[in-house]
Design a protein around this motif. Sequence first.
Motif, PDB file in Angstrom:
ATOM      1  N   GLU A  61       0.844  -1.189   0.000  1.00 18.02           N
ATOM      2  CA  GLU A  61       0.000   0.000   0.000  1.00 18.02           C
ATOM      3  C   GLU A  61       0.876   1.235   0.000  1.00 18.02           C
ATOM      4  N   ASN A  62       0.443   2.220  -0.795  1.00 19.22           N
ATOM      5  CA  ASN A  62       1.165   3.495  -0.800  1.00 19.22           C
ATOM      6  C   ASN A  62       0.935   4.263   0.491  1.00 19.22           C
ATOM      7  N   PHE A  63      -0.260   4.128   1.044  1.00 19.68           N
ATOM      8  CA  PHE A  63      -0.607   4.824   2.276  1.00 19.68           C
ATOM      9  C   PHE A  63      -1.171   3.812   3.271  1.00 19.68           C
ATOM     10  N   PRO A  64      -0.330   3.053   3.929  1.00 15.73           N
ATOM     11  CA  PRO A  64      -0.827   2.048   4.879  1.00 15.73           C
ATOM     12  C   PRO A  64      -1.463   2.700   6.088  1.00 15.73           C
ATOM     13  N   PHE A 162      -6.256  11.693   4.877  1.00 14.65           N
ATOM     14  CA  PHE A 162      -5.396  12.551   4.075  1.00 14.65           C
ATOM     15  C   PHE A 162      -5.692  12.325   2.595  1.00 14.65           C
ATOM     16  N   PRO A 163      -5.660  13.363   1.779  1.00 22.11           N
ATOM     17  CA  PRO A 163      -5.934  13.176   0.341  1.00 22.11           C
ATOM     18  C   PRO A 163      -4.821  12.382  -0.326  1.00 22.11           C
ATOM     19  N   ILE A 164      -5.207  11.496  -1.231  1.00 25.74           N
ATOM     20  CA  ILE A 164      -4.229  10.712  -1.976  1.00 25.74           C
ATOM     21  C   ILE A 164      -4.058  11.249  -3.396  1.00 25.74           C
TER      22      ILE A 164
END
Length: 268
Positions: A61-64, A162-164
């Motif tokens: 995942e890019n944003f775990p 948070f925006p991805i």
Amino acid sequence: MSSTTHTNGSQPEGNSSLPDPAERKEFWISSFSIKNRTSVLVLIVLIAVMGLVSYLTIPKENFPSINVPNIFVVTTYPGVSPEDMESLVTRKLEDELTNISDIKQMTSTSSEGYSSINMEFEPNVDIEDALQKVREKVDLAKPELPDDAEEPIVQEINFSEFPIMNVNLSGEYDEVILKEIAEDLQDKIEAIPSVLGVDLTGGLEREVQVDVDLAKLKYYNITFGDIINAIALENVTIPGGDISVGTKKFLLRVPGQYEETDPIEDIV
């Protein structure tokens, strides 16, 4: 001519410094690898292939999801000095929040019209349970806060919010047209099933400024609140119920929202 060579001692027979082969020690893994080098090479290649396959197939995942054990309590009180913010707001909240267990460290910042309290909990704490405890303590401290102070905000650090993705709009248009295009794009992006929400930032909000004559206010004994209430009560659309005509039913309403600024000058 003759030469004489003198030697001291006697030359030992054989090489007595080497240990007996029966007494030598060996590492069994090394010995096994040397005797079965083909099997060991195959095993190494197999382990390397399995590791590569595992690396390529493991979920990434890019944003775990990361739980940050920090909770903030933010309170605003416009026009108040930092010293008064500390004594009237920050200290009152800290007196209640210090009774919460599992707090590792608590720091606070008081500035002009702003108070922030940062509570760092132990890493193994349940953040949802900690949030509930903080909200309960804030509710207990509310009666001691000034009436003019805004509602304290309890918030956590949640990376999932948070925006991805950020989408920027620019062009040779004024800000009003750009914002209308951004609002249309916002609706289309929010219609995507996998999108949780879209926040629109930037652009100017259209507003109407009402300049008041202070001398006339004093003469007619009118306050700013009277003017604000008068404008707010006039700038509404009132539902009028419905009316039945035969088999049809019509909804009635009285439109009162301003489309232009001129009618605002005629408000009594």
